[in-house]
Design a protein around this motif. Structure first.
Motif, PDB file in Angstrom:
ATOM      1  N   LYS A  98       0.851  -1.184   0.000  1.00 54.73           N
ATOM      2  CA  LYS A  98       0.000   0.000   0.000  1.00 54.73           C
ATOM      3  C   LYS A  98       0.888   1.237   0.000  1.00 54.73           C
ATOM      4  O   LYS A  98       2.063   1.184   0.356  1.00 54.73           O
ATOM      5  CB  LYS A  98      -0.909   0.000   1.226  1.00 54.73           C
ATOM      6  N   GLN A  99       0.289   2.367  -0.353  1.00 58.31           N
ATOM      7  CA  GLN A  99       1.071   3.601  -0.442  1.00 58.31           C
ATOM      8  C   GLN A  99       1.687   3.969   0.905  1.00 58.31           C
ATOM      9  O   GLN A  99       2.825   4.455   0.974  1.00 58.31           O
ATOM     10  CB  GLN A  99       0.192   4.748  -0.953  1.00 58.31           C
ATOM     11  N   GLU A 100       0.939   3.750   2.016  1.00 60.75           N
ATOM     12  CA  GLU A 100       1.483   4.071   3.339  1.00 60.75           C
ATOM     13  C   GLU A 100       2.721   3.238   3.640  1.00 60.75           C
ATOM     14  O   GLU A 100       3.706   3.730   4.214  1.00 60.75           O
ATOM     15  CB  GLU A 100       0.432   3.815   4.423  1.00 60.75           C
ATOM     16  N   GLU A 101       2.686   1.952   3.225  1.00 59.15           N
ATOM     17  CA  GLU A 101       3.832   1.087   3.466  1.00 59.15           C
ATOM     18  C   GLU A 101       5.018   1.525   2.619  1.00 59.15           C
ATOM     19  O   GLU A 101       6.191   1.489   3.077  1.00 59.15           O
ATOM     20  CB  GLU A 101       3.457  -0.363   3.137  1.00 59.15           C
ATOM     21  N   ILE A 102       4.734   1.966   1.400  1.00 64.20           N
ATOM     22  CA  ILE A 102       5.823   2.458   0.538  1.00 64.20           C
ATOM     23  C   ILE A 102       6.466   3.705   1.133  1.00 64.20           C
ATOM     24  O   ILE A 102       7.697   3.840   1.184  1.00 64.20           O
ATOM     25  CB  ILE A 102       5.280   2.757  -0.882  1.00 64.20           C
ATOM     26  N   ASP A 103       5.631   4.643   1.645  1.00 62.80           N
ATOM     27  CA  ASP A 103       6.157   5.879   2.237  1.00 62.80           C
ATOM     28  C   ASP A 103       6.990   5.571   3.469  1.00 62.80           C
ATOM     29  O   ASP A 103       8.043   6.179   3.711  1.00 62.80           O
ATOM     30  CB  ASP A 103       4.998   6.810   2.623  1.00 62.80           C
ATOM     31  N   SER A 104       6.536   4.582   4.281  1.00 65.28           N
ATOM     32  CA  SER A 104       7.275   4.217   5.489  1.00 65.28           C
ATOM     33  C   SER A 104       8.643   3.649   5.141  1.00 65.28           C
ATOM     34  O   SER A 104       9.667   3.990   5.754  1.00 65.28           O
ATOM     35  CB  SER A 104       6.471   3.199   6.298  1.00 65.28           C
TER      36      SER A 104
END
Length: 235
Positions: A221-227
Motif C-alpha cells: 500500500k502507499q502508506e507502506e511504501i512511504d514508510s
C-alpha cells in the motif's frame, strides 16, 4: 457427384430400363420430375441408385432384421435380395456417375438364384479407370469417398424417402454441419477452426503458467511504501 447413366434389370416392378442423364431432355434439364401410376416403378429408380452405391435402400433399411419366409427363401425383410423381381432368376443395377473427385465411376449391384433356386448373397463391384474393387468394405469406403457422403447422409440430403422429408431438418447441429461441409466442400474451415482452438488452448496454458508465478507477489500500500522510503532515507 453427378449421375450419368442408370441400368435396371429385374428389380421390383421394373423388368428392364435404362436412363441416360446426359442425353435427350434430361441433359438440358436442371430439374425434372419422376411421375407415374402407383406401382409403375418410380421408387424402384431411386432404390436402384441406392443399391448400386450402398447395397441398401431407405425403405429396406427401416424394415425388420428378423428372418422370415419369403416364398422359398428364409431371409430378413431388410435383405436387398427381396428386390429381385418375382419370377426372375437374376437382377442388377448399374450406375455410372461422376464422383465428387472428378473421376467417372461405375457401381454394380447384382443378385441371382443358384441352380437350387436359392437366392445368393448380393454382390457389389466398383470400377474406375483400370481399377475394380469387389470386397464389401473396400467398395463402401471408396464409394463414400467418391460420393462424399455415407448412406445415412445420402438419405438425409439426396435420397429423401417418403415420410422422411424433415429428417435432415431434425438432425443435430453437428450432423447438419458435417453434411453441409461435404456438400459445399468447406471442410477446410473446420480444420482452420480446430487449429485456432489448439492455439487458443496453448496460449491459455502459457497465461495460466505465468499467472501462477505472480500469485505470490503482494503489492504494498502507499502508506507502506512511504514508510519504507522514510527508513531508507534515515539509513
Amino acid at each position: 457427384m453427378k449421375l450419368a447413366k442408370l441400368k435396371i434389370e429385374n428389380i421390383a416392378s421394373v423388368e428392364m430400363a435404362e436412363i441416360d442423364f446426359d442425353s435427350g431432355a434430361l441433359a438440358d434439364a436442371s430439374v425434372f420430375l419422376i411421375t407415374g401410376d402407383t406401382g409403375a416403378g418410380k421408387t424402384t429408380i431411386l432404390d436402384s441408385i441406392c443399391l448400386a452405391l450402398y447395397n441398401t435402400t431407405p425403405r429396406l433399411n427401416m424394415a425388420s432384421g428378423v428372418k422370415s419366409n419369403f416364398g422359398t427363401d428364409n431371409i430378413t425383410a431388410r435383405n436387398t435380395s427381396n428386390l429381385l423381381r418375382h419370377g426372375a432368376r437374376q437382377a442388377s443395377a448399374v450406375l455410372t456417375f461422376l464422383g465428387s473427385d472428378g473421376v467417372m465411376y461405375e457401381a454394380v449391384w447384382q443378385v441371382k438364384r443358384n441352380r437350387n433356386n436359392r437366392l445368393t448373397s448380393p454382390e457389389q463391384t466398383l470400377s474406375w479407370g483400370d481399377n475394380t474393387v469387389k470386397n464389401a468394405d473396400a467398395v463402401r469406403k471408396v464409394t463414400e469417398e467418391a460420393v462424399g457422403l455415407d448412406f445415412d447422409q445420402f438419405c438425409r440430403t439426396t435420397m429423401l424417402a417418403q415420410g422422411q422429408f424433415t429428417q435432415f431438418l431434425k438432425s443435430k447441429d453437428d450432423e447438419k454441419s458435417e453434411i453441409l461441409e461435404k456438400l459445399t466442400g468447406t471442410e477446410i474451415y473446420s480444420e482452420i477452426g480446430k487449429k485456432i482452438e489448439e492455439i487458443k488452448k496453448e496460449k491459455e496454458a502459457d497465461y495460466n503458467a505465468q499467472r501462477s508465478l505472480t500469485e505470490g507477489i503482494v503489492l504494498l500500500k502507499q502508506e507502506e511504501i512511504d514508510s519504507l522510503d522514510g527508513q531508507k532515507s534515515e539509513a
